[in-house]
Design a protein around this motif. Sequence first.
Motif, PDB file in Angstrom:
ATOM      1  N   THR A  20       0.826  -1.213   0.000  1.00  0.00           N
ATOM      2  CA  THR A  20       0.000   0.000   0.000  1.00  0.00           C
ATOM      3  C   THR A  20       0.863   1.267   0.000  1.00  0.00           C
ATOM      4  O   THR A  20       0.459   2.292  -0.558  1.00  0.00           O
ATOM      5  CB  THR A  20      -0.964   0.025   1.198  1.00  0.00           C
ATOM      6  OG1 THR A  20      -0.236  -0.184   2.421  1.00  0.00           O
ATOM      7  CG2 THR A  20      -2.017  -1.065   1.061  1.00  0.00           C
ATOM      8  N   ASP A  85     -13.256  -1.497   3.244  1.00  0.00           N
ATOM      9  CA  ASP A  85     -12.083  -1.079   2.459  1.00  0.00           C
ATOM     10  C   ASP A  85     -11.158  -2.268   2.197  1.00  0.00           C
ATOM     11  O   ASP A  85     -10.627  -2.415   1.093  1.00  0.00           O
ATOM     12  CB  ASP A  85     -11.317   0.015   3.207  1.00  0.00           C
ATOM     13  CG  ASP A  85     -12.172   1.233   3.470  1.00  0.00           C
ATOM     14  OD1 ASP A  85     -12.634   1.848   2.494  1.00  0.00           O
ATOM     15  OD2 ASP A  85     -12.380   1.560   4.655  1.00  0.00           O
ATOM     16  N   TRP A  89     -10.161  -3.817  -1.347  1.00  0.00           N
ATOM     17  CA  TRP A  89      -8.750  -3.855  -1.731  1.00  0.00           C
ATOM     18  C   TRP A  89      -8.389  -5.229  -2.308  1.00  0.00           C
ATOM     19  O   TRP A  89      -7.759  -5.319  -3.359  1.00  0.00           O
ATOM     20  CB  TRP A  89      -7.852  -3.543  -0.529  1.00  0.00           C
ATOM     21  CG  TRP A  89      -6.407  -3.346  -0.890  1.00  0.00           C
ATOM     22  CD1 TRP A  89      -5.775  -2.177  -1.187  1.00  0.00           C
ATOM     23  CD2 TRP A  89      -5.405  -4.385  -1.014  1.00  0.00           C
ATOM     24  NE1 TRP A  89      -4.447  -2.406  -1.498  1.00  0.00           N
ATOM     25  CE2 TRP A  89      -4.193  -3.742  -1.399  1.00  0.00           C
ATOM     26  CE3 TRP A  89      -5.413  -5.761  -0.858  1.00  0.00           C
ATOM     27  CZ2 TRP A  89      -3.012  -4.460  -1.603  1.00  0.00           C
ATOM     28  CZ3 TRP A  89      -4.234  -6.470  -1.070  1.00  0.00           C
ATOM     29  CH2 TRP A  89      -3.050  -5.828  -1.441  1.00  0.00           C
ATOM     30  N   HIS A  92     -10.069  -5.764  -5.671  1.00  0.00           N
ATOM     31  CA  HIS A  92      -9.405  -4.929  -6.676  1.00  0.00           C
ATOM     32  C   HIS A  92      -8.098  -5.552  -7.129  1.00  0.00           C
ATOM     33  O   HIS A  92      -7.669  -5.344  -8.273  1.00  0.00           O
ATOM     34  CB  HIS A  92      -9.151  -3.526  -6.102  1.00  0.00           C
ATOM     35  CG  HIS A  92      -8.418  -2.614  -7.037  1.00  0.00           C
ATOM     36  ND1 HIS A  92      -9.012  -2.040  -8.155  1.00  0.00           N
ATOM     37  CD2 HIS A  92      -7.117  -2.184  -7.039  1.00  0.00           C
ATOM     38  CE1 HIS A  92      -8.126  -1.300  -8.794  1.00  0.00           C
ATOM     39  NE2 HIS A  92      -6.972  -1.368  -8.139  1.00  0.00           N
ATOM     40  N   HIS A  93      -7.477  -6.341  -6.253  1.00  0.00           N
ATOM     41  CA  HIS A  93      -6.208  -6.989  -6.597  1.00  0.00           C
ATOM     42  C   HIS A  93      -6.413  -8.424  -7.087  1.00  0.00           C
ATOM     43  O   HIS A  93      -5.492  -9.242  -7.046  1.00  0.00           O
ATOM     44  CB  HIS A  93      -5.253  -6.953  -5.408  1.00  0.00           C
ATOM     45  CG  HIS A  93      -4.712  -5.581  -5.125  1.00  0.00           C
ATOM     46  ND1 HIS A  93      -5.451  -4.596  -4.496  1.00  0.00           N
ATOM     47  CD2 HIS A  93      -3.506  -5.007  -5.424  1.00  0.00           C
ATOM     48  CE1 HIS A  93      -4.730  -3.501  -4.401  1.00  0.00           C
ATOM     49  NE2 HIS A  93      -3.556  -3.715  -4.955  1.00  0.00           N
ATOM     50  N   TYR A 380      -2.124  -0.179   6.929  1.00  0.00           N
ATOM     51  CA  TYR A 380      -2.528   0.896   6.017  1.00  0.00           C
ATOM     52  C   TYR A 380      -2.303   2.261   6.673  1.00  0.00           C
ATOM     53  O   TYR A 380      -1.825   3.206   6.024  1.00  0.00           O
ATOM     54  CB  TYR A 380      -3.999   0.737   5.642  1.00  0.00           C
ATOM     55  CG  TYR A 380      -4.500   1.785   4.675  1.00  0.00           C
ATOM     56  CD1 TYR A 380      -4.315   1.637   3.299  1.00  0.00           C
ATOM     57  CD2 TYR A 380      -5.146   2.938   5.135  1.00  0.00           C
ATOM     58  CE1 TYR A 380      -4.762   2.602   2.408  1.00  0.00           C
ATOM     59  CE2 TYR A 380      -5.593   3.910   4.251  1.00  0.00           C
ATOM     60  CZ  TYR A 380      -5.395   3.731   2.890  1.00  0.00           C
ATOM     61  OH  TYR A 380      -5.833   4.697   2.015  1.00  0.00           O
TER      62      TYR A 380
END
Length: 395
Positions: A20, A85, A89, A92-93, A380
């Motif tokens: 991140t 979130d 995440w 999205h990956h 994060y």
Amino acid sequence: MTPKVAIIGGGAAGFFLAITLKERCPQAEITIFEKSQRVLAKVAISGGGRCNCTNSFEGVNDLSEVYPRGHRLLKRLFKSFGPRDAFEWFEHHGIRLVTQDDHCVFPASQDAQTIINCFLTEARRHQVHIMTEHRIESLSQLDDFDYIAVTTGGMSRSGFLTDMPIIQPVPSLFTFAIDDAKLHDLMGTVVTQAVASIPGTKLKGEGPLLITHWGMSGPCILKLSSHAARLLADNDYHMPLAVNWINSNDTAALNELQRIMVQYPQKQIITIRPFDLPTRLWNYLIQKVLGERAQNRWENLNRKEINRLSNVLCNDTYQIAGRAAFKDEFVTCGGVDLSVVFPQTLECKTHPRLYFAGEVLDIDGITGGFNFQAAWTTAYTVSQAIANDIESNNK
């Protein structure tokens, strides 16, 4: 000048922090230092090898219910990076996630290696340096780095932390050993909704309870072990245990037993199970309470025996005689005292540009994906704090 970042600890929090941070500051040069031969070893065995990577938090009204320690800090940090979130995440990956009926979130592959492969692929893509079998004994070894993040996990008493206020780490998720051979004979029996508690305290755990060949396990016991971790450690894991097998009260238990007496007076006690208790457990409980009279009919029970049966359903008692690890998954309470870090950034108040993330902090949760969520959130937070500092210095 290229900012250099050292991450001490090649676990989940360390990799998430590195990735991140790189996504925000590609120019940063990041090195992960791992003392063992393998990185992400704990991820591989988590969730029975499936990696319970977070939780939907549905039904969680107060974070203290699932985080015995650190809930106030996490409530603040979740506003910037919470469970939703984390879910987004990972998807999205390229990792499709599924949420189970119990609100635990797993990769759809049901394989922890999916998470590991994602982290390793992203680390390579972002050119994160990984140094295995590299033990850091002193922060002076990292004088060439501009920022240091410690993500060494629980039970860490590394040399470079000796001058930090450390709350003594103790195990936080474990099962209970109970010296009761007749109970052990019920190995494999599951009660779907039980409550386990420490008498004289408000500490309790609810949910499925599994009887094992050494004592008791299951989410009910694991939750209790988490909330009572410090108390149990202080008492050398020898304390009384109360079990409510029906997750109800004495009145409900008594009413059910009296209903059975009226409806099935000629039936043997052993043949009618109140609250659909498992057969072997009901047999064990009535033998425990009635002895030889367990073979009688319901109509032969007297008021005293009915009251004793009601009591054993709602307040059965045992003695904890030690602890056992939960499937090689080791979670601890304790670690770096939260009072020594800035809550907005998790930077050490006494050592500028030194940060902490993951289980090395005095934060821990019950079983169900909550500890991984704390790792993602704190990692994060640190990555963004470092990125903000790097960007401000480049202006």
